[in-house]
Design an enzyme around this catalytic site. Structure first.
Site, PDB file in Angstrom:
ATOM      1  N   ARG A  91      51.871  34.297  29.589  1.00  0.00           N
ATOM      2  CA  ARG A  91      50.519  33.953  30.028  1.00  0.00           C
ATOM      3  C   ARG A  91      49.686  33.367  28.885  1.00  0.00           C
ATOM      4  O   ARG A  91      48.867  32.468  29.117  1.00  0.00           O
ATOM      5  CB  ARG A  91      49.857  35.175  30.660  1.00  0.00           C
ATOM      6  CG  ARG A  91      50.377  35.409  32.101  1.00  0.00           C
ATOM      7  CD  ARG A  91      49.991  36.739  32.644  1.00  0.00           C
ATOM      8  NE  ARG A  91      50.148  36.832  34.099  1.00  0.00           N
ATOM      9  CZ  ARG A  91      50.035  37.964  34.780  1.00  0.00           C
ATOM     10  NH1 ARG A  91      49.773  39.105  34.151  1.00  0.00           N
ATOM     11  NH2 ARG A  91      50.173  37.972  36.094  1.00  0.00           N
ATOM     12  N   PHE A 126      38.657  38.468  44.932  1.00  0.00           N
ATOM     13  CA  PHE A 126      39.514  37.314  44.629  1.00  0.00           C
ATOM     14  C   PHE A 126      40.660  37.146  45.625  1.00  0.00           C
ATOM     15  O   PHE A 126      41.497  36.254  45.462  1.00  0.00           O
ATOM     16  CB  PHE A 126      40.071  37.427  43.204  1.00  0.00           C
ATOM     17  CG  PHE A 126      40.851  38.695  42.938  1.00  0.00           C
ATOM     18  CD1 PHE A 126      42.190  38.799  43.274  1.00  0.00           C
ATOM     19  CD2 PHE A 126      40.238  39.799  42.345  1.00  0.00           C
ATOM     20  CE1 PHE A 126      42.910  39.958  43.036  1.00  0.00           C
ATOM     21  CE2 PHE A 126      40.946  40.971  42.103  1.00  0.00           C
ATOM     22  CZ  PHE A 126      42.291  41.040  42.456  1.00  0.00           C
ATOM     23  N   HIS A 141      54.142  36.399  38.110  1.00  0.00           N
ATOM     24  CA  HIS A 141      53.905  37.730  38.681  1.00  0.00           C
ATOM     25  C   HIS A 141      55.044  38.628  38.229  1.00  0.00           C
ATOM     26  O   HIS A 141      56.175  38.181  38.110  1.00  0.00           O
ATOM     27  CB  HIS A 141      53.903  37.672  40.223  1.00  0.00           C
ATOM     28  CG  HIS A 141      53.985  39.032  40.849  1.00  0.00           C
ATOM     29  ND1 HIS A 141      52.861  39.772  41.124  1.00  0.00           N
ATOM     30  CD2 HIS A 141      55.055  39.807  41.185  1.00  0.00           C
ATOM     31  CE1 HIS A 141      53.236  40.950  41.626  1.00  0.00           C
ATOM     32  NE2 HIS A 141      54.556  40.992  41.680  1.00  0.00           N
ATOM     33  N   GLU A 182      58.816  44.853  46.509  1.00  0.00           N
ATOM     34  CA  GLU A 182      58.672  43.408  46.325  1.00  0.00           C
ATOM     35  C   GLU A 182      60.030  42.704  46.375  1.00  0.00           C
ATOM     36  O   GLU A 182      60.146  41.601  46.919  1.00  0.00           O
ATOM     37  CB  GLU A 182      57.936  43.124  45.019  1.00  0.00           C
ATOM     38  CG  GLU A 182      56.476  43.578  45.107  1.00  0.00           C
ATOM     39  CD  GLU A 182      55.712  43.476  43.802  1.00  0.00           C
ATOM     40  OE1 GLU A 182      54.508  43.815  43.817  1.00  0.00           O
ATOM     41  OE2 GLU A 182      56.287  43.077  42.767  1.00  0.00           O
ATOM     42  N   TYR A 191      50.505  40.348  48.843  1.00  0.00           N
ATOM     43  CA  TYR A 191      49.385  40.862  48.045  1.00  0.00           C
ATOM     44  C   TYR A 191      48.490  41.806  48.852  1.00  0.00           C
ATOM     45  O   TYR A 191      47.309  41.961  48.514  1.00  0.00           O
ATOM     46  CB  TYR A 191      48.569  39.701  47.476  1.00  0.00           C
ATOM     47  CG  TYR A 191      49.178  39.079  46.236  1.00  0.00           C
ATOM     48  CD1 TYR A 191      49.245  39.800  45.044  1.00  0.00           C
ATOM     49  CD2 TYR A 191      49.670  37.782  46.241  1.00  0.00           C
ATOM     50  CE1 TYR A 191      49.793  39.241  43.895  1.00  0.00           C
ATOM     51  CE2 TYR A 191      50.218  37.212  45.095  1.00  0.00           C
ATOM     52  CZ  TYR A 191      50.273  37.946  43.926  1.00  0.00           C
ATOM     53  OH  TYR A 191      50.811  37.389  42.788  1.00  0.00           O
ATOM     54  N   ASN A 196      47.738  32.206  36.692  1.00  0.00           N
ATOM     55  CA  ASN A 196      48.291  32.803  35.470  1.00  0.00           C
ATOM     56  C   ASN A 196      49.817  32.794  35.415  1.00  0.00           C
ATOM     57  O   ASN A 196      50.438  33.635  34.779  1.00  0.00           O
ATOM     58  CB  ASN A 196      47.706  34.201  35.252  1.00  0.00           C
ATOM     59  CG  ASN A 196      47.992  35.147  36.406  1.00  0.00           C
ATOM     60  OD1 ASN A 196      48.732  34.805  37.315  1.00  0.00           O
ATOM     61  ND2 ASN A 196      47.418  36.332  36.344  1.00  0.00           N
ATOM     62  N   ARG A 242      56.688  43.030  32.087  1.00  0.00           N
ATOM     63  CA  ARG A 242      55.222  43.045  31.945  1.00  0.00           C
ATOM     64  C   ARG A 242      54.816  42.686  30.504  1.00  0.00           C
ATOM     65  O   ARG A 242      53.813  42.013  30.286  1.00  0.00           O
ATOM     66  CB  ARG A 242      54.656  44.424  32.323  1.00  0.00           C
ATOM     67  CG  ARG A 242      54.817  44.816  33.782  1.00  0.00           C
ATOM     68  CD  ARG A 242      54.005  44.029  34.773  1.00  0.00           C
ATOM     69  NE  ARG A 242      52.609  43.945  34.461  1.00  0.00           N
ATOM     70  CZ  ARG A 242      51.676  43.499  35.318  1.00  0.00           C
ATOM     71  NH1 ARG A 242      52.013  43.143  36.550  1.00  0.00           N
ATOM     72  NH2 ARG A 242      50.426  43.401  34.962  1.00  0.00           N
ATOM     73  N   THR A 280      46.883  40.073  32.414  1.00  0.00           N
ATOM     74  CA  THR A 280      46.516  39.289  33.597  1.00  0.00           C
ATOM     75  C   THR A 280      45.645  38.093  33.236  1.00  0.00           C
ATOM     76  O   THR A 280      45.877  36.977  33.717  1.00  0.00           O
ATOM     77  CB  THR A 280      45.755  40.194  34.598  1.00  0.00           C
ATOM     78  OG1 THR A 280      46.551  41.353  34.865  1.00  0.00           O
ATOM     79  CG2 THR A 280      45.461  39.466  35.898  1.00  0.00           C
ATOM     80  N   LYS A 310      54.652  31.147  39.438  1.00  0.00           N
ATOM     81  CA  LYS A 310      53.608  30.772  40.401  1.00  0.00           C
ATOM     82  C   LYS A 310      53.429  29.246  40.494  1.00  0.00           C
ATOM     83  O   LYS A 310      53.919  28.501  39.631  1.00  0.00           O
ATOM     84  CB  LYS A 310      52.302  31.445  39.986  1.00  0.00           C
ATOM     85  CG  LYS A 310      52.355  32.974  40.075  1.00  0.00           C
ATOM     86  CD  LYS A 310      50.997  33.604  39.780  1.00  0.00           C
ATOM     87  CE  LYS A 310      51.039  35.112  39.945  1.00  0.00           C
ATOM     88  NZ  LYS A 310      49.699  35.743  39.718  1.00  0.00           N
TER      89      LYS A 310
HETATM   90  P1  DAT Z   1      48.855  41.222  37.584  1.00  0.00           P
HETATM   91  O1  DAT Z   1      49.307  39.908  38.202  1.00  0.00           O
HETATM   92  O2  DAT Z   1      48.761  41.128  36.076  1.00  0.00           O
HETATM   93  O3  DAT Z   1      49.679  42.405  38.034  1.00  0.00           O
HETATM   94  P2  DAT Z   1      46.769  42.163  39.383  1.00  0.00           P
HETATM   95  O4  DAT Z   1      47.851  42.872  40.123  1.00  0.00           O
HETATM   96  O5  DAT Z   1      45.584  42.977  38.955  1.00  0.00           O
HETATM   97  O6  DAT Z   1      47.345  41.458  38.069  1.00  0.00           O
HETATM   98  O7  DAT Z   1      46.214  40.950  40.248  1.00  0.00           O
HETATM   99  C1  DAT Z   1      47.111  40.141  40.996  1.00  0.00           C
HETATM  100  C2  DAT Z   1      46.706  38.696  40.811  1.00  0.00           C
HETATM  101  O8  DAT Z   1      45.415  38.482  41.384  1.00  0.00           O
HETATM  102  C3  DAT Z   1      46.579  38.236  39.353  1.00  0.00           C
HETATM  103  O9  DAT Z   1      47.811  37.874  38.781  1.00  0.00           O
HETATM  104  C4  DAT Z   1      45.647  37.063  39.498  1.00  0.00           C
HETATM  105  C5  DAT Z   1      44.703  37.503  40.613  1.00  0.00           C
HETATM  106  N1  DAT Z   1      43.495  38.132  40.053  1.00  0.00           N
HETATM  107  C6  DAT Z   1      43.382  39.395  39.575  1.00  0.00           C
HETATM  108  N2  DAT Z   1      42.132  39.635  39.128  1.00  0.00           N
HETATM  109  C7  DAT Z   1      41.430  38.476  39.345  1.00  0.00           C
HETATM  110  C8  DAT Z   1      40.098  38.058  39.100  1.00  0.00           C
HETATM  111  N3  DAT Z   1      39.192  38.899  38.536  1.00  0.00           N
HETATM  112  N4  DAT Z   1      39.749  36.796  39.450  1.00  0.00           N
HETATM  113  C9  DAT Z   1      40.637  35.951  40.017  1.00  0.00           C
HETATM  114  N5  DAT Z   1      41.915  36.277  40.269  1.00  0.00           N
HETATM  115  C10 DAT Z   1      42.313  37.516  39.941  1.00  0.00           C
HETATM  116 MG    MG Z   2      49.846  43.303  39.874  1.00  0.00          MG
END
Ligand code: DAT
Ligand code: MG
Length: 140
Positions: free
Chosen positions: A104, A59, A117, A128, A51, A114, A87, A93, A11
């Site tokens: 991370r 968010f 992805h 994807e 996304y 973070n 993962r 996350t 990222k």
């Molecule tokens: P991951 O990237 O671990 O698969 P996710 O699919 O739940 O996590 O969310 C996608 C992205 O969105 C994540 O990498 C960062 C952002 N994100 C998720 N939850 C968030 C939150 N509570 N506040 C801010 N950004 C968030």
């Molecule tokens: Mg995800």
């Protein structure tokens, strides 16, 4: 376990800090092979499409702004159980919850920024990969 492919992205927070090589080394050390790779500065629209599953979450806007704020490196990784393995190497996350030694834990600065992805299931991995790569760009 089967040979799998998964989608990975480094990222903008990580490319800005010149961490691409360190992140790829962790993936390779875990037995994952980079079979496709390119640097992409995605548009806001591309971020929203990628996304789309998170549309409506609080968010979402912040996430799409961040993902289109600078260059990313998009990759296809191949290996035994690649989806789960990626993962595991990524970590949770929220970096505050991520295990020692994960990407991370080591590099992420917040839950939003973070560093990486990774696809979470075979169906999302296929979607994807197809979102960012033509078949001819993947060399196994
Ligand atoms: P991951 O990237 O671990 O698969 P996710 O699919 O739940 O996590 O969310 C996608 C992205 O969105 C994540 O990498 C960062 C952002 N994100 C998720 N939850 C968030 C939150 N509570 N506040 C801010 N950004 C968030
Ligand atoms: Mg995800």
């Amino acid at each position: 376990m089967a040979l799998e492919r998964t989608f990975s992205m480094i990222k903008p927070d990580a490319t800005a800090r010149n961490l691409t090589g360190k992140i790829v080394a962790k993936l390779e050390d875990a037995g994952l092979r980079v079979v496709a790779s390119k640097r992409v500065w995605m548009s806001r629209k591309q971020a929203e499409g990628f996304y789309a599953v998170h549309k409506g979450r609080p968010f979402f806007d912040e996430l799409c702004d961040f993902m289109s704020s600078g260059p990313t490196v998009v990759q296809v990784l191949e290996g035994e159980g690649a989806i789960l393995k990626n993962r595991e190497v990524m970590g949770a996350t929220n970096p505050a919850d991520a295990a020692e030694g994960t990407i991370r834990k080591e590099f992420a600065t917040s839950i939003g920024e973070n560093s990486v992805h990774g696809s979470d299931a075979p169906e999302t991995a296929a979607e994807e990969i197809a979102y960012w790569f033509a078949g001819i760009e993947i060399v196994g």
